[in-house]
Write a protein that holds these residues in place. Structure first.
Motif, PDB file in Angstrom:
ATOM      1  N   THR A 109       6.830  -1.705   2.317  1.00  0.00           N
ATOM      2  CA  THR A 109       7.392  -2.794   3.114  1.00  0.00           C
ATOM      3  C   THR A 109       8.680  -2.341   3.774  1.00  0.00           C
ATOM      4  OG1 THR A 109       8.177  -5.093   3.071  1.00  0.00           O
ATOM      5  CG2 THR A 109       8.678  -3.742   1.143  1.00  0.00           C
ATOM      6  N   ILE A 110       8.915  -2.816   4.983  1.00  0.00           N
ATOM      7  CA  ILE A 110      10.225  -2.684   5.620  1.00  0.00           C
ATOM      8  C   ILE A 110      11.070  -3.813   5.058  1.00  0.00           C
ATOM      9  CG2 ILE A 110      11.510  -2.788   7.785  1.00  0.00           C
ATOM     10  CD1 ILE A 110       8.996  -1.703   9.171  1.00  0.00           C
ATOM     11  N   HIS A 116       4.175  -6.752   4.190  1.00  0.00           N
ATOM     12  CA  HIS A 116       3.989  -5.419   3.629  1.00  0.00           C
ATOM     13  C   HIS A 116       2.676  -4.829   4.123  1.00  0.00           C
ATOM     14  CE1 HIS A 116       1.542  -7.790   0.791  1.00  0.00           C
ATOM     15  NE2 HIS A 116       0.897  -6.659   0.541  1.00  0.00           N
ATOM     16  N   PHE A 117       2.471  -3.560   3.837  1.00  0.00           N
ATOM     17  CA  PHE A 117       1.235  -2.870   4.193  1.00  0.00           C
ATOM     18  C   PHE A 117       0.597  -2.332   2.922  1.00  0.00           C
ATOM     19  CE2 PHE A 117       3.815  -2.804   7.938  1.00  0.00           C
ATOM     20  CZ  PHE A 117       2.921  -2.940   9.001  1.00  0.00           C
ATOM     21  N   LYS A 118      -0.723  -2.507   2.818  1.00  0.00           N
ATOM     22  CA  LYS A 118      -1.469  -1.867   1.741  1.00  0.00           C
ATOM     23  C   LYS A 118      -2.151  -0.636   2.309  1.00  0.00           C
ATOM     24  CE  LYS A 118      -5.036  -2.436  -1.793  1.00  0.00           C
ATOM     25  NZ  LYS A 118      -6.041  -3.327  -2.419  1.00  0.00           N
ATOM     26  N   SER A 163      15.736   0.332   5.664  1.00  0.00           N
ATOM     27  CA  SER A 163      15.257   0.778   4.358  1.00  0.00           C
ATOM     28  C   SER A 163      13.839   0.288   4.140  1.00  0.00           C
ATOM     29  CB  SER A 163      16.170   0.272   3.236  1.00  0.00           C
ATOM     30  OG  SER A 163      16.150  -1.143   3.172  1.00  0.00           O
ATOM     31  N   VAL A 164      13.104   1.045   3.369  1.00  0.00           N
ATOM     32  CA  VAL A 164      11.735   0.684   3.009  1.00  0.00           C
ATOM     33  C   VAL A 164      11.630   0.709   1.491  1.00  0.00           C
ATOM     34  CG1 VAL A 164      10.750   1.589   5.143  1.00  0.00           C
ATOM     35  CG2 VAL A 164      10.895   3.066   3.121  1.00  0.00           C
ATOM     36  N   THR A 165      10.664  -0.034   0.966  1.00  0.00           N
ATOM     37  CA  THR A 165      10.347  -0.001  -0.461  1.00  0.00           C
ATOM     38  C   THR A 165       8.866   0.288  -0.603  1.00  0.00           C
ATOM     39  OG1 THR A 165      12.110  -1.552  -1.055  1.00  0.00           O
ATOM     40  CG2 THR A 165      10.285  -1.315  -2.610  1.00  0.00           C
ATOM     41  N   TYR A 166       8.515   1.162  -1.542  1.00  0.00           N
ATOM     42  CA  TYR A 166       7.108   1.527  -1.703  1.00  0.00           C
ATOM     43  C   TYR A 166       6.753   1.609  -3.186  1.00  0.00           C
ATOM     44  CZ  TYR A 166       9.211   6.204  -2.167  1.00  0.00           C
ATOM     45  OH  TYR A 166       9.989   7.275  -2.550  1.00  0.00           O
ATOM     46  N   ALA A 167       5.462   1.488  -3.450  1.00  0.00           N
ATOM     47  CA  ALA A 167       4.929   1.590  -4.807  1.00  0.00           C
ATOM     48  C   ALA A 167       3.517   2.138  -4.714  1.00  0.00           C
ATOM     49  CB  ALA A 167       4.930   0.234  -5.502  1.00  0.00           C
ATOM     50  N   ASN A 173      -5.934  -0.771 -10.438  1.00  0.00           N
ATOM     51  CA  ASN A 173      -5.033  -1.712  -9.770  1.00  0.00           C
ATOM     52  C   ASN A 173      -3.709  -1.884 -10.509  1.00  0.00           C
ATOM     53  OD1 ASN A 173      -6.560  -2.332  -7.456  1.00  0.00           O
ATOM     54  ND2 ASN A 173      -7.866  -3.704  -8.662  1.00  0.00           N
ATOM     55  N   HIS A 174      -3.318  -0.875 -11.279  1.00  0.00           N
ATOM     56  CA  HIS A 174      -1.983  -0.859 -11.852  1.00  0.00           C
ATOM     57  C   HIS A 174      -0.993  -0.478 -10.754  1.00  0.00           C
ATOM     58  CE1 HIS A 174      -3.844   0.102 -16.050  1.00  0.00           C
ATOM     59  NE2 HIS A 174      -3.861  -1.199 -15.779  1.00  0.00           N
ATOM     60  N   VAL A 175       0.098  -1.236 -10.640  1.00  0.00           N
ATOM     61  CA  VAL A 175       1.105  -0.984  -9.614  1.00  0.00           C
ATOM     62  C   VAL A 175       2.312  -0.322 -10.266  1.00  0.00           C
ATOM     63  CG1 VAL A 175       2.588  -2.002  -7.851  1.00  0.00           C
ATOM     64  CG2 VAL A 175       0.309  -2.956  -8.286  1.00  0.00           C
ATOM     65  N   SER A 176       2.808   0.731  -9.637  1.00  0.00           N
ATOM     66  CA  SER A 176       3.938   1.477 -10.185  1.00  0.00           C
ATOM     67  C   SER A 176       5.246   0.722  -9.999  1.00  0.00           C
ATOM     68  CB  SER A 176       4.045   2.837  -9.491  1.00  0.00           C
ATOM     69  OG  SER A 176       4.573   2.668  -8.173  1.00  0.00           O
ATOM     70  N   ASN A 177       6.316   1.324 -10.458  1.00  0.00           N
ATOM     71  CA  ASN A 177       7.658   0.847 -10.151  1.00  0.00           C
ATOM     72  C   ASN A 177       7.900   0.899  -8.652  1.00  0.00           C
ATOM     73  OD1 ASN A 177       7.475   3.739 -10.581  1.00  0.00           O
ATOM     74  ND2 ASN A 177       9.699   3.810 -10.208  1.00  0.00           N
ATOM     75  N   HIS A 178       8.819   0.067  -8.164  1.00  0.00           N
ATOM     76  CA  HIS A 178       9.173   0.047  -6.749  1.00  0.00           C
ATOM     77  C   HIS A 178      10.306   1.035  -6.483  1.00  0.00           C
ATOM     78  CE1 HIS A 178       7.466  -4.234  -5.807  1.00  0.00           C
ATOM     79  NE2 HIS A 178       6.612  -3.474  -6.479  1.00  0.00           N
ATOM     80  N   VAL A 179      10.173   1.821  -5.423  1.00  0.00           N
ATOM     81  CA  VAL A 179      11.195   2.801  -5.051  1.00  0.00           C
ATOM     82  C   VAL A 179      11.700   2.470  -3.645  1.00  0.00           C
ATOM     83  CG1 VAL A 179      11.666   5.224  -4.547  1.00  0.00           C
ATOM     84  CG2 VAL A 179      10.243   4.613  -6.512  1.00  0.00           C
ATOM     85  N   LYS A 180      13.009   2.457  -3.495  1.00  0.00           N
ATOM     86  CA  LYS A 180      13.623   2.163  -2.200  1.00  0.00           C
ATOM     87  C   LYS A 180      14.003   3.456  -1.502  1.00  0.00           C
ATOM     88  CE  LYS A 180      17.446  -0.426  -0.074  1.00  0.00           C
ATOM     89  NZ  LYS A 180      18.607  -1.315  -0.343  1.00  0.00           N
ATOM     90  N   GLY A 181      13.736   3.530  -0.211  1.00  0.00           N
ATOM     91  CA  GLY A 181      14.102   4.688   0.584  1.00  0.00           C
ATOM     92  C   GLY A 181      14.915   4.299   1.799  1.00  0.00           C
ATOM     93  N   LEU A 182      15.997   5.002   2.054  1.00  0.00           N
ATOM     94  CA  LEU A 182      16.827   4.757   3.230  1.00  0.00           C
ATOM     95  C   LEU A 182      16.361   5.638   4.381  1.00  0.00           C
ATOM     96  CD1 LEU A 182      20.379   4.569   1.608  1.00  0.00           C
ATOM     97  CD2 LEU A 182      18.887   2.670   2.275  1.00  0.00           C
TER      98      LEU A 182
END
Length: 357
Positions: A109-110, A116-118, A163-167, A173-182
């Motif tokens: 997601t932005i 968000h985008f899958k 910034s974006v956040t991705y997982a 269908n287990h979702v990981s932790n969310h990571v933020k990127g600048l």
């Protein structure tokens, strides 16, 4: 067949800018009118509707929360700032500290966009994940932990940081932790050190398994055993037959040129030739060969990180839809005005030298 594993990038189109002109010797500032499709980074909602995410579907709302259950994949936190160029790409390379089940894709997601985008790599949606003939560096069929998140930016952007956040998600269908990127977005020609290798280059030579430099264009020769039965040439598969050795094929690269423009556009022209024996035309006294050639032209965008010396290339034939879409990165080991030595970041088993044309 030898093929350079220069392998997934960023580049640019036209950037908006302000100009200053004098009026009767005065010093008034006048801004150029904005392009109709100019996007302000402050309007993240609009930006999310204008970007294109490779293999991704736009979905309103927040991305799924982390599963928080045993076996869920775990992504590495990334404090680096990702550089992008207006009109080209944001390329994020997630890395894992843990995964148990097969990775199937990512959510991204932005931040501030409300959508968000899958990213589902198993459903191509008109794309190919990587170029034909380029091996998966992990050798794991169906797994996508080596894949990049690639976001195509609109051409006219005002603003320089987002910034974006991705997982990641797996086959369960287990979702990981969310990571933020600048992300820092640059306008065209905005970074001087990017221009050092603008121009036309020729792939010149590569190292072999022993680290020795060899001619990249030296042909490969394959030999087989043949026999002559009833005055007709056949491959010898019976050890009791009277066999003789001959050349069955000669193959090699005939051209490998790469072009990097100051508009952050990339293109590659690759040609190869293969001569194979034609049994039906051969005689017991002479083997006859037929030659076929293959030429490919690919286009995309490029970006260079001067600190890490990493060059990233996205190949999309200048359009995400219906293209052989993939990205790759190479590291610059040495560089002079006339020659560059590089190694693929996903396959460091040999080095490749480019020379300026």
């Amino acid at each position: 067949m030898k093929k350079l594993l220069l392998f997934g990038v960023l580049a640019c189109a036209v950037a908006f800018y302000a100009c200053k002109k004098d009026d009767d010797g005065g010093g008034t500032d006048t801004e150029q009118p904005e392009k109709i499709d100019t996007i302000h980074l402050g309007d993240r909602t609009m930006l999310a509707t204008k970007v294109k995410v490779a293999f991704g579907l736009y979905t309103p709302g927040a991305m799924p929360a982390a599963s928080g259950v045993a076996g869920s994949p775990v992504l590495t936190e990334d404090k680096n700032i990702v550089s992008a160029i207006s009109g080209r790409y944001i390329v994020v390379k997630p890395s894992f500290t843990y995964y148990e089940s097969t990775i199937k894709g990512f959510y991204v997601t932005i931040n501030g966009s409300g959508a968000h985008f899958k990213i589902d790599y198993s459903a191509g949606r008109g794309f190919y994940r990587q170029a034909a003939g380029i091996p998966d560096p992990l050798g794991r069929l169906g797994d996508y932990i080596d894949s990049s998140i690639i976001i195509k930016l609109p051409p006219y952007i005002i603003g320089d940081t987002l910034s974006v956040t991705y997982a990641a998600y797996d086959s369960l269908n287990h979702v990981s932790n969310h990571v933020k990127g600048l992300v820092r977005i640059h306008s065209q020609n905005g970074i001087a050190e990017y221009q050092d290798f603008v121009g036309s280059w020729k792939v010149n030579r590569r190292t072999d398994a022993n680290g020795k430099w060899v001619n990249y264009y030296l042909p490969d020769t394959s030999k087989s055993n043949f026999t002559c039965i009833d005055e007709k040439v056949q491959y010898c598969i019976n050890s009791n037959s009277q066999c003789f050795e001959g050349i069955s094929a000669i193959s090699g690269v005939t051209k490998y040129d790469m072009i990097f423009t100051d508009q952050n556009e990339y293109s590659k022209l690759y040609s190869s030739s293969t001569s194979r024996v034609i049994l039906s035309n051969s005689t017991c006294d002479k083997l006859v060969y037929g030659t076929e050639t293959q030429t490919t032209l690919e286009k995309g965008g490029w970006s260079f990180d001067a600190e890490s010396k990493i060059l990233t290339i996205v190949v999309d034939n200048n359009g995400l839809e219906f293209a052989n879409f993939y990205s790759y990165s190479v590291k610059f080991l040495e560089m002079t005005p006339q020659a560059i030595t590089i190694v693929n970041t996903a396959n460091t088993s040999y080095m490749v030298e480019l020379v300026k044309k």
